[in-house]
Write a protein that holds these residues in place. Structure first.
Motif, short mmCIF file in Angstrom:
data_model
loop_
_atom_site.label_atom_id
_atom_site.label_comp_id
_atom_site.label_asym_id
_atom_site.label_seq_id
_atom_site.Cartn_x
_atom_site.Cartn_y
_atom_site.Cartn_z
N GLN A 159 -19.75 71.50 -38.25
CA GLN A 159 -19.76 72.47 -37.14
C GLN A 159 -20.45 71.90 -35.91
OE1 GLN A 159 -18.09 75.58 -37.45
NE2 GLN A 159 -17.37 74.36 -39.18
N ASN A 160 -21.20 70.84 -36.10
CA ASN A 160 -21.90 70.17 -35.00
C ASN A 160 -20.87 69.44 -34.14
OD1 ASN A 160 -23.57 68.55 -33.40
ND2 ASN A 160 -25.06 68.29 -35.03
N ALA A 161 -20.92 69.63 -32.84
CA ALA A 161 -19.96 68.98 -31.93
C ALA A 161 -20.09 67.46 -31.97
CB ALA A 161 -20.18 69.49 -30.51
N PHE A 162 -21.25 66.95 -32.37
CA PHE A 162 -21.51 65.52 -32.45
C PHE A 162 -22.04 65.19 -33.84
CE2 PHE A 162 -24.90 62.17 -31.45
CZ PHE A 162 -24.03 61.11 -31.65
N ALA A 219 -23.43 57.73 -34.97
CA ALA A 219 -22.31 58.67 -34.88
C ALA A 219 -21.46 58.46 -36.12
CB ALA A 219 -21.50 58.40 -33.61
N VAL A 220 -21.08 59.56 -36.78
CA VAL A 220 -20.38 59.45 -38.06
C VAL A 220 -19.12 60.29 -38.10
CG1 VAL A 220 -22.51 58.94 -39.33
CG2 VAL A 220 -21.69 61.29 -39.19
N GLU A 221 -18.30 59.95 -39.06
CA GLU A 221 -17.12 60.75 -39.40
C GLU A 221 -17.22 61.07 -40.88
OE1 GLU A 221 -13.01 58.89 -39.85
OE2 GLU A 221 -12.93 59.83 -37.86
N VAL A 222 -17.13 62.34 -41.23
CA VAL A 222 -17.25 62.79 -42.61
C VAL A 222 -15.84 62.95 -43.18
CG1 VAL A 222 -18.13 64.61 -44.13
CG2 VAL A 222 -19.41 63.98 -42.07
N ASP A 223 -15.60 62.36 -44.36
CA ASP A 223 -14.29 62.50 -44.99
C ASP A 223 -13.95 63.97 -45.23
OD1 ASP A 223 -13.70 59.81 -44.97
OD2 ASP A 223 -13.93 59.54 -47.14
N THR A 224 -12.67 64.25 -45.36
CA THR A 224 -12.20 65.63 -45.50
C THR A 224 -12.13 66.11 -46.95
OG1 THR A 224 -9.91 64.89 -45.47
CG2 THR A 224 -10.90 65.54 -43.35
N GLU A 225 -12.38 65.21 -47.90
CA GLU A 225 -12.44 65.64 -49.30
C GLU A 225 -13.48 64.84 -50.06
OE1 GLU A 225 -8.42 65.32 -50.72
OE2 GLU A 225 -8.56 63.18 -51.03
N THR A 226 -13.91 65.41 -51.18
CA THR A 226 -14.94 64.77 -51.99
C THR A 226 -14.37 63.55 -52.70
OG1 THR A 226 -14.44 66.18 -53.88
CG2 THR A 226 -16.18 66.94 -52.38
N GLU A 227 -15.26 62.72 -53.23
CA GLU A 227 -14.85 61.49 -53.91
C GLU A 227 -14.54 61.70 -55.40
OE1 GLU A 227 -18.07 58.78 -53.13
OE2 GLU A 227 -17.19 58.18 -51.22
N ALA A 228 -14.89 62.83 -55.96
CA ALA A 228 -14.70 63.08 -57.40
C ALA A 228 -13.21 63.10 -57.76
CB ALA A 228 -15.34 64.41 -57.78
N LYS A 233 -19.40 55.31 -37.08
CA LYS A 233 -18.52 54.98 -35.97
C LYS A 233 -19.23 54.16 -34.89
CE LYS A 233 -14.88 56.49 -36.32
NZ LYS A 233 -13.76 55.87 -36.98
N SER A 234 -20.49 54.50 -34.63
CA SER A 234 -21.24 53.79 -33.59
C SER A 234 -22.73 54.11 -33.71
CB SER A 234 -20.74 54.17 -32.20
OG SER A 234 -20.91 55.56 -31.96
N PHE A 235 -23.51 53.35 -32.98
CA PHE A 235 -24.95 53.55 -32.88
C PHE A 235 -25.24 53.91 -31.43
CE2 PHE A 235 -29.26 51.69 -32.13
CZ PHE A 235 -29.97 52.50 -33.00
N ILE A 236 -25.86 55.06 -31.22
CA ILE A 236 -26.15 55.54 -29.85
C ILE A 236 -27.65 55.77 -29.75
CG2 ILE A 236 -25.66 57.31 -28.12
CD1 ILE A 236 -23.06 57.92 -29.65
N TRP A 237 -28.25 55.34 -28.65
CA TRP A 237 -29.68 55.47 -28.49
C TRP A 237 -30.05 55.75 -27.05
CZ3 TRP A 237 -27.07 50.93 -28.47
CH2 TRP A 237 -27.36 50.03 -27.45
N HIS A 249 -29.75 62.82 -43.01
CA HIS A 249 -28.70 63.77 -43.37
C HIS A 249 -27.72 63.92 -42.22
CE1 HIS A 249 -31.50 66.21 -41.03
NE2 HIS A 249 -30.44 66.93 -40.72
N VAL A 250 -26.56 64.49 -42.53
CA VAL A 250 -25.60 64.93 -41.52
C VAL A 250 -25.65 66.46 -41.54
CG1 VAL A 250 -23.18 65.04 -40.83
CG2 VAL A 250 -24.06 62.96 -41.88
N THR A 251 -25.93 67.08 -40.41
CA THR A 251 -25.92 68.53 -40.35
C THR A 251 -24.46 68.99 -40.30
OG1 THR A 251 -28.04 68.59 -39.19
CG2 THR A 251 -26.65 70.56 -39.02
N MET A 252 -24.05 69.69 -41.35
CA MET A 252 -22.67 70.18 -41.43
C MET A 252 -22.53 71.55 -40.77
SD MET A 252 -21.01 67.74 -42.93
CE MET A 252 -19.49 68.47 -43.51
N ALA A 253 -23.57 72.36 -40.86
CA ALA A 253 -23.59 73.69 -40.24
C ALA A 253 -25.06 74.06 -40.05
CB ALA A 253 -22.90 74.71 -41.14
N HIS A 254 -25.31 74.86 -39.04
CA HIS A 254 -26.67 75.28 -38.74
C HIS A 254 -26.71 76.80 -38.66
CE1 HIS A 254 -30.52 75.63 -36.61
NE2 HIS A 254 -30.77 74.43 -37.09
#
Length: 135
Positions: free
Chosen positions: A104-107, A85-94, A73-77, A42-47
């Motif tokens: 809300q996560n800085a990374f 590392a990901v970038e989430v689109d700003t709108e849904t696909e529907a 965007k990249s693979f970090i280990w 998952h991608v944590t959007m807010a905690h």
């Protein structure tokens, strides 16, 4: 996959993938399934520690069940954890578009592996570790 082809050009990535592959087991589909490999990602959007439940619901309830593109965007280990590392689109696909609040996560990332005895939440520190040369 992408990581395997990238490992051909990057010796440290190749060594890392060999190490974790030797600790994991392959399923019939070629996926790593051993201890430490995270298959329910998952991608944590807010905690809840940064945003109260009411604010989370106000921000995200409209997009529950919607599809959203996530771009890798990249693979970090590090020795203890690995993430995309990901970038989430700003709108849904529907067809009826909904605005997707910024993570809300800085990374923004997807944790894919952690070493035995390490916690997956350590992936939140990967960007700082990368910038300081520890990942």
């Amino acid at each position: 996959g992408v990581l395997q082809s990238g490992s051909e050009e990057n010796a440290s990535l190749s060594a890392f993938l060999s190490t974790i592959a030797n600790n994991g087991e392959h399923s019939d589909g070629g996926l790593y399934t051993g201890e430490g490999f995270i298959t329910n990602t998952h991608v944590t959007m807010a905690h809840f520690k940064e945003m109260d439940q009411k604010a989370i619901h106000q921000s995200f309830d409209a997009i529950v069940g919607q599809s959203v593109s996530v771009n890798i965007k990249s693979f970090i280990w590090s020795e203890k954890v690995a993430a995309l590392a990901v970038e989430v689109d700003t709108e849904t696909e529907a067809e009826a578009k909904y605005t997707v609040p910024a993570p809300q996560n800085a990374f923004p990332h997807i944790t894919v592996w952690h070493a035995k005895g390490a916690n997956a939440f350590l992936s939140n520190q990967l960007l700082d570790m990368l910038e300081s040369g520890r990942a």
